[in-house]
Design an enzyme around this catalytic site. Sequence first.
Site, PDB file in Angstrom:
ATOM      1  N   HIS A 135       0.712  -1.328  -0.055  1.00 45.73           N
ATOM      2  CA  HIS A 135      -0.049   0.006   0.067  1.00 45.73           C
ATOM      3  C   HIS A 135       0.815   1.341  -0.037  1.00 45.73           C
ATOM      4  O   HIS A 135       0.561   2.087  -0.487  1.00 45.73           O
ATOM      5  CB  HIS A 135      -0.926  -0.055   1.156  1.00 45.73           C
ATOM      6  CG  HIS A 135      -2.242  -1.032   0.819  1.00 45.73           C
ATOM      7  ND1 HIS A 135      -2.047  -2.459   1.454  1.00 45.73           N
ATOM      8  CD2 HIS A 135      -3.213  -1.077  -0.024  1.00 45.73           C
ATOM      9  CE1 HIS A 135      -2.743  -3.034   0.855  1.00 45.73           C
ATOM     10  NE2 HIS A 135      -3.595  -2.129   0.037  1.00 45.73           N
TER      11      HIS A 135
ATOM     12  N   GLU B  19     -10.429 -11.746  -5.231  1.00 46.28           N
ATOM     13  CA  GLU B  19      -9.038 -11.643  -4.846  1.00 46.28           C
ATOM     14  C   GLU B  19      -8.628 -12.651  -3.908  1.00 46.28           C
ATOM     15  O   GLU B  19      -7.332 -12.694  -3.473  1.00 46.28           O
ATOM     16  CB  GLU B  19      -8.778 -10.228  -4.191  1.00 46.28           C
ATOM     17  CG  GLU B  19      -9.721  -9.636  -3.266  1.00 46.28           C
ATOM     18  CD  GLU B  19      -9.440  -8.308  -2.446  1.00 46.28           C
ATOM     19  OE1 GLU B  19      -8.302  -7.654  -2.904  1.00 46.28           O
ATOM     20  OE2 GLU B  19     -10.024  -7.895  -1.760  1.00 46.28           O
TER      21      GLU B  19
ATOM     22  N   ASP C 196      -4.160  -8.698  -4.313  1.00 49.05           N
ATOM     23  CA  ASP C 196      -4.167 -10.024  -3.160  1.00 49.05           C
ATOM     24  C   ASP C 196      -4.279 -11.511  -3.887  1.00 49.05           C
ATOM     25  O   ASP C 196      -3.770 -12.373  -3.297  1.00 49.05           O
ATOM     26  CB  ASP C 196      -5.564  -9.770  -2.619  1.00 49.05           C
ATOM     27  CG  ASP C 196      -5.080  -8.722  -1.476  1.00 49.05           C
ATOM     28  OD1 ASP C 196      -4.092  -8.727  -0.787  1.00 49.05           O
ATOM     29  OD2 ASP C 196      -5.744  -7.767  -1.201  1.00 49.05           O
TER      30      ASP C 196
ATOM     31  N   CYS D 107      -8.718  -4.730 -11.264  1.00 50.00           N
ATOM     32  CA  CYS D 107      -8.410  -3.421 -10.742  1.00 50.00           C
ATOM     33  C   CYS D 107      -7.019  -3.397  -9.700  1.00 50.00           C
ATOM     34  O   CYS D 107      -6.550  -2.482  -9.281  1.00 50.00           O
ATOM     35  CB  CYS D 107      -9.218  -2.990  -9.736  1.00 50.00           C
ATOM     36  SG  CYS D 107      -9.995  -3.866  -8.449  1.00 50.00           S
TER      37      CYS D 107
HETATM   38  C1  PEP Z   1      -6.114  -5.994  -5.036  1.00 52.30           C
HETATM   39  O1  PEP Z   1      -5.961  -6.711  -4.164  1.00 52.30           O
HETATM   40  O2  PEP Z   1      -5.910  -6.128  -6.102  1.00 52.30           O
HETATM   41  C2  PEP Z   1      -6.697  -4.612  -4.639  1.00 52.30           C
HETATM   42  C3  PEP Z   1      -7.071  -3.750  -5.825  1.00 52.30           C
HETATM   43  O3  PEP Z   1      -7.058  -4.262  -3.392  1.00 52.30           O
HETATM   44  P1  PEP Z   1      -5.808  -3.666  -2.589  1.00 52.30           P
HETATM   45  O4  PEP Z   1      -4.682  -3.575  -3.368  1.00 52.30           O
HETATM   46  O5  PEP Z   1      -6.544  -2.327  -2.001  1.00 52.30           O
HETATM   47  O6  PEP Z   1      -5.861  -4.646  -1.410  1.00 52.30           O
HETATM   48 MG    MG Z   2      -7.177  -6.452  -2.114  1.00 49.71          MG
END
Ligand code: PEP
Ligand code: MG
Length: 583
Positions: A191, A437, A461, A507
Amino acid sequence: MEIKRGTAVSPGVAIGPALVLDTEGYRIPARFIDRCQRNDEVQRLRAALREAAAEAREKQSAISQKLGKQYGAIFAAHAMLIEDPELVRELEELIQEKRYSAEYAVSQVIRRHAKALESLMSAQFSSRSADLFDIEKAILRCLLGSKSEALRQLTQPVIVLAHDLTPSETAQLDPKLVHAFATEVGGRASHTAIMAGALEIPAVVGLGRFLTDISGGDEVIVDGNRGVLIINPDEETRERYEKTRATISTFYRELSELRDLPAVTKGENSVRVQLLGNIEFPQEVQHCLNRGADGIGLYRTEFLYLNKTTDPGEAEHLDAYLNVLHSLGSGKPVVIRTLDLGADKFAKHVEKQHTEHNPSLGLRSIRLCLRNLALFKTQLRAILRASAYGDVRIMFPMISTLREIRQCKMILAEVKEDLEEERIAFNKQLPVGTMIEVPSAAIMAKELAREVDFFSIGTNDLIQYTLAADRTNEGVANLYSAGDPAVLRLIAQVVDAAGDKVAVSVCGEMSGDPIYTMLLVGMGLRQLSVAPQNIPEIKKIIRSVTLEEAKEVAGAVMKFDTARDVNNYLRDRTRRVLPDVVN
Ligand code: PEP
Ligand code: MG
C-alpha cells in the site's frame, strides 16, 4: 557512484539531495560539519544526551513498578552510561577536533566500545554490548527526531530514503518538496507503493540494504521506470538522467494528447475498453479526469482512516462520497469499495481480541466488517445515501465464500429498509459487486456470478494468496508475479464464469502495468481500473493493437508454463508497440 536495483512502483525520474529517514539498526554514515558549527553541534549533543538520560530514568521507574527494581536497574545503568563524563568528553572531542556530526560521533564511539566488549569473548560482556547498541539508538532517536518530524520540517526539495515507510507516512509526503522516495523493503503491490502512485512521485521499493552507504545530503537519482537508485552519480550518469527526465516529460506530454480519445483497439473488429481510475482520496478524481478516465473503478475508502484515531462517522463517509461525485460530474460511474482494513492497511485502528500471527489471513477487510456491524452499517448507509446523487456502485472486498457475499447483501437490504422507513432517498437498484481477490472466490466465480452485478479482479491480493507470497515482502518478490500461469488461469476462469451475465474488470496493479494490457484485452477483459498515472500509456497500447493481435498474445501466453516465459514474451511484444514504457 553506486547503483541499486529494486522494484519500480511509481514512474518518473528525480535527481536531488537525499533525506535519510531510518537510523534504527543502521550505521550512521560518515558526516562532517563546518568548523563554525562545532559549538552548536556540541550543544545539540548535550541536549540529546540529557533527553536520552531522562527517558532512561522514566523507563527505570515504569519497569521497576511493573516488573521489580532489579529490572528497572538496567535502565538506571543506561542513564548513568549516557551521562558518563568520560563518554561525553570523548564525543565532544570528536566534534571539536575532527568536525564529526553529533550522530556520527555517537555512532563511532559507542560502536567502538561495543566491539571491544564483544571481543572479550565472554557471554557476560557480550550481552553488555547489546545495552550499548540500545543506548546508541536512544541517543540517535533524540538527535534525529521521529520520521514524521523530519518530514514536517522540510524546507527544500529532497528525495526520501528509508528502510520502510508506512502508508500513513507516505501519505504525509508533500510532493512539492519530496520529489521521489526509495525504500529498502516493500513490494510492487504494497500500500506504500500504491500511495506513491497516488502522490504521483517516482518511487522504487525493495532495494535491499543501502542506507549504510549513504549520508543525508548526498546526491541521488531515483528512476521509477526502471526500479533503480543511484547514489552519488558521476557526471556522465547525471547528464544521461537529465536527458531521460526531459524525454519522459515529452513522452507524457504526447500521451496527454490522447486524453479525450476513447480506449478502442485498432482495425475493423475494434472493441472499446472502459478505462477507469483507482483512487484513495477524493482529490484524485481530478488526476483521473485529467487523463481521460471513464470513471472510478475502485475507490479504496479505508483511506478515510488515514491519520485518524476514531472511526469516521456517516457524515464523514457521505461527505467524501459526495465530494467524489461532484468532482466526477454526471454520467461517470464510481465503484465504492467498503472498508478493506487490516493486514498492512491501518491495522492499528482495528480492535483485535488477540494479536494475529498471520494478519493477511486473519480478521481483516470484509471479515472485520461482518463482525462489526455498527461500523459496516454506517458506511453502507452513507454509500446508499450517496447513490441518490450519481452513478454509485458498491463493492465488497476479500470475499472468500458465497455465504459472506450473501451476508453482505442481507445487511445491505436491512440498511435499505431502515432508510426507506426514514424516507431517505437512495438508488433501489444500486449495483452490487464483489472483488475476486482470494483464490476460493475465483474458483467459485460461477456461483458468485449469480449473486452480484459485477466482478473486479484484485490481482494484488489474488497473486499473494495464490502463490503464498506476501505482497509487501521483497524477499519473495521473485514468486510474486501477475504473469504466473496459476494466476492467469484463475483470471481466465473468472472471465469465463462472468460470461455475459456480470461485468468483469481488473483493478489490481497488473491492469496498470503496460506489459499485461494486450494479454488482458485478448483474454476478454473490457474494463480495466488503473492508477491515474497509468491511464495514458494503457490507452496508448489499446489504441495501437488490433483485437486479433491481443487474442494471439493471450493464446500464446496461456501455453507457457512459467512466469518468466510469460513476462519475457509480454515484454518483447509490448516493446514492439511502445518501446518507452517497457523496463
Ligand atoms: C487488490 O488486491 O488487487 C486490490 C485492488 O485491492 P488492494 O490493493 O486495496 O488490496
Ligand atoms: Mg485487495
